[in-house]
Enzyme design. Sequence first.
Site, PDB file in Angstrom:
ATOM      1  N   ASP A   1     -29.514  -0.200   9.053  1.00 36.88           N
ATOM      2  CA  ASP A   1     -30.478  -0.301  10.148  1.00 36.88           C
ATOM      3  C   ASP A   1     -29.747  -0.094  11.479  1.00 36.88           C
ATOM      4  OD1 ASP A   1     -32.787  -0.671  11.594  1.00 36.88           O
ATOM      5  OD2 ASP A   1     -33.379  -2.525  10.604  1.00 36.88           O
TER       6      ASP A   1
ATOM      7  N   GLU B   1     -40.623  -6.397  16.540  1.00 39.71           N
ATOM      8  CA  GLU B   1     -39.413  -7.077  16.057  1.00 39.71           C
ATOM      9  C   GLU B   1     -39.279  -8.481  16.660  1.00 39.71           C
ATOM     10  OE1 GLU B   1     -35.904  -4.656  15.393  1.00 39.71           O
ATOM     11  OE2 GLU B   1     -37.025  -2.840  15.784  1.00 39.71           O
TER      12      GLU B   1
HETATM   13  C1  BGC Z   1     -35.727  -1.570  12.830  1.00 33.46           C
HETATM   14  C2  BGC Z   1     -36.114  -0.608  11.758  1.00 33.46           C
HETATM   15  C3  BGC Z   1     -36.288   0.763  12.318  1.00 33.46           C
HETATM   16  C4  BGC Z   1     -35.052   1.187  13.076  1.00 33.46           C
HETATM   17  C5  BGC Z   1     -35.176   2.557  13.717  1.00 33.46           C
HETATM   18  C6  BGC Z   1     -34.597  -1.069  13.666  1.00 33.46           C
HETATM   19  O1  BGC Z   1     -34.396  -1.907  14.742  1.00 33.46           O
HETATM   20  O2  BGC Z   1     -35.370  -2.805  12.256  1.00 33.46           O
HETATM   21  O3  BGC Z   1     -37.292  -1.045  11.136  1.00 33.46           O
HETATM   22  O4  BGC Z   1     -36.581   1.666  11.290  1.00 33.46           O
HETATM   23  O5  BGC Z   1     -34.787   0.254  14.087  1.00 33.46           O
HETATM   24  O6  BGC Z   1     -36.016   2.529  14.800  1.00 33.46           O
HETATM   25  C1  BGC Z   2     -35.174   1.303  19.521  1.00 31.31           C
HETATM   26  C2  BGC Z   2     -35.842   0.862  18.255  1.00 31.31           C
HETATM   27  C3  BGC Z   2     -34.933  -0.022  17.521  1.00 31.31           C
HETATM   28  C4  BGC Z   2     -34.433  -1.156  18.397  1.00 31.31           C
HETATM   29  C5  BGC Z   2     -33.428  -1.997  17.689  1.00 31.31           C
HETATM   30  C6  BGC Z   2     -34.729   0.105  20.321  1.00 31.31           C
HETATM   31  O1  BGC Z   2     -34.092   0.493  21.479  1.00 31.31           O
HETATM   32  O2  BGC Z   2     -36.041   2.083  20.268  1.00 31.31           O
HETATM   33  O3  BGC Z   2     -36.209   1.950  17.467  1.00 31.31           O
HETATM   34  O4  BGC Z   2     -35.592  -0.524  16.415  1.00 31.31           O
HETATM   35  O5  BGC Z   2     -33.875  -0.678  19.576  1.00 31.31           O
HETATM   36  O6  BGC Z   2     -33.017  -3.082  18.452  1.00 31.31           O
END
Ligand code: BGC
Ligand code: BGC
Length: 615
Positions: free
Chosen positions: A306, A506
């Site tokens: 991830d 998130e």
């Molecule tokens: C998330 C994932 C996601 C990835 C890419 C991460 O922070 O936990 O679910 O696919 O970012 O955006």
């Molecule tokens: C991104 C997301 C990712 C996240 C993780 C963001 O800046 O746009 O896709 O999941 O960071 O912390």
Amino acid sequence: MQNIIATHKYLLPLIVGLLIGSCNTTEPVVRHESIHGKSVETIVEMMTLSEKVGQMTQAGRNYLVKEKDIKDYYLGSLLSGGGSAPRNNEPSSWADMLDGYQAVAAETRLGIPLMYGIDAIHGHNNVVGATIFPHNIGLGATGNAVLVEEIARITAKEVRATGINWTFDPCVANSRDERWGRAYESYGEDPALISALGRAQVEGYQGASLSSPEAIAACTKHYIGDGAPTWGTGSGGNIDRGDAQISEAELRYLHLPPYLAAIQAETATIMASYNSWNGLKLHGHKYLMTDLLKGELGYEGFIISDWAAIDELPGNYKSDIIESINAGVDMVMVPGNTSGSGSSYRDFIKKLKQAVNEGSIEMSRIDDAVTRILNVKKRMGLLDALYSNDRSLIASVGSSEHRAVARQAVRESVVMLKNEGVLPLSKDLATIVVAGRGADNVGMQCGGWSIAWQGGMGNITPGTTVLDGIQAAVSPSTQVIHSPDGLAAANGDAVIVVVGEAPYAEGHGDRDDLSLSNEDISVLNRVQASGKPMVVILLSGRPMIISDIVEASDAFLAAWLPGTEGNGITDVIFGDYNPSGKLSVTWPTGMSQIPINLGDSNYSPLFPVGFGLSF
Ligand code: BGC
Ligand code: BGC
């Protein structure tokens, strides 16, 4: 003699490393060697360490120091994180952008096309104008695997229209705690339902063949136990990315089945999870990734880490790389920073090569990772033909045909929690008052992961709000009064109030108080005081604390995060559709009951799993 050998042992890899390193940047003429028709085994034999390590690297498009790095570092993959869009966020600009990246990849010696990943998790939700479907919690309430597969098929088509070939979906989390900010990414709390819908989603994305022009690779996530952490163990002392303190029996019973289903459906990829299991981070967990997933379950695709998740392992960045790759991660989502130092893809590549040259990672592990990645690319048809992008698909993005399926999904996802004879409303009422901040709010309907990572309130993308749906449904003689604060309630023969959660994604959505906002409560109080029939629609990513409001209302609908087609809700309100949605999660009476799940002892929620009224 001993000394010379010892010197050589360290010098040789160094010299070789330097030579390969310099090839990256100084290779004057690119000599193409066709890989079309060759086996993956043969291709891997042809590859240099730099080429292999490049395939194992996924950089963030907006963190590319320069586009030419795709070629100079032999990158295997790029991604758009949430909201990472081209300047003009419209399908043709996305397709142009993808063509540009693939053209650079085609200039490498082997010309291996990129896998480009994006979070198309409820439709192609980063793209303005795309069809946005209900988030998973709403799909869980439909219980309809055939519909979910159709949604995934449509999403795949819209994704391919923009030149993208990989979605980071389905999320098969079993969300055990409503306080988790990702609860809405979960279909519910029953492993059998999650398995069935996750499988349907994988099958819909990947189609009959991954190489079909309308198929995309799926990424089943987040392996494993992402919905299981204990409150207080997550980032910032909350729950997201926390520690799942559960037995192996419980892990296997509640959280593993959807992965088995996804593997049976041949999910091309699986994403490792940020969380820990009993104190050990998943990204370094060899038992769970290598022994259980790849060994026992026979998973043959590849594991992607991830977003910068290996950085969260204890130790320094180099040890993070060694630990995660040795534990079974095959491709690393770096994603990078534009300075080119720190944990950027350039730094990652340098350190991964060092680790191999020093023997901290065996070449056989690298070859296994690259083989897994190239096997997926082979299935996708990327190794046997030149990359091409079918622009004729662009017309389907956000088409009325696709939106009709989304509307159907919304109707089926609405769960009627209460109805004291007020619904369905007549379309011929003299006056309907529509109140609440959610009434005319596409952004609030969509929730997080919509255009921006965190989503946003208001007109973020074309769609139909609940208010639009009401106006379209009623007879011409009916007056619809939009009164966001509810002050006009007394003028209505009925009042529809749309309240709920503002968008989040998130950990930003971790909350230890799931009461409605003061603003929402004031509107509800005002409407209630009018004495008019009150229909409440809740837009939320999870059950909220609503006992008093249910009590005060005449009808109450949980509409989850329905996406762009709000008229699916009005279909239920006016009886064009007899509500069929059933709770896939337990609805608690108050915060003190959380976490609460089916099977708990003393299970006495406000509404149990499976609850949902019809007319
Ligand atoms: C998330 C994932 C996601 C990835 C890419 C991460 O922070 O936990 O679910 O696919 O970012 O955006
Ligand atoms: C991104 C997301 C990712 C996240 C993780 C963001 O800046 O746009 O896709 O999941 O960071 O912390």
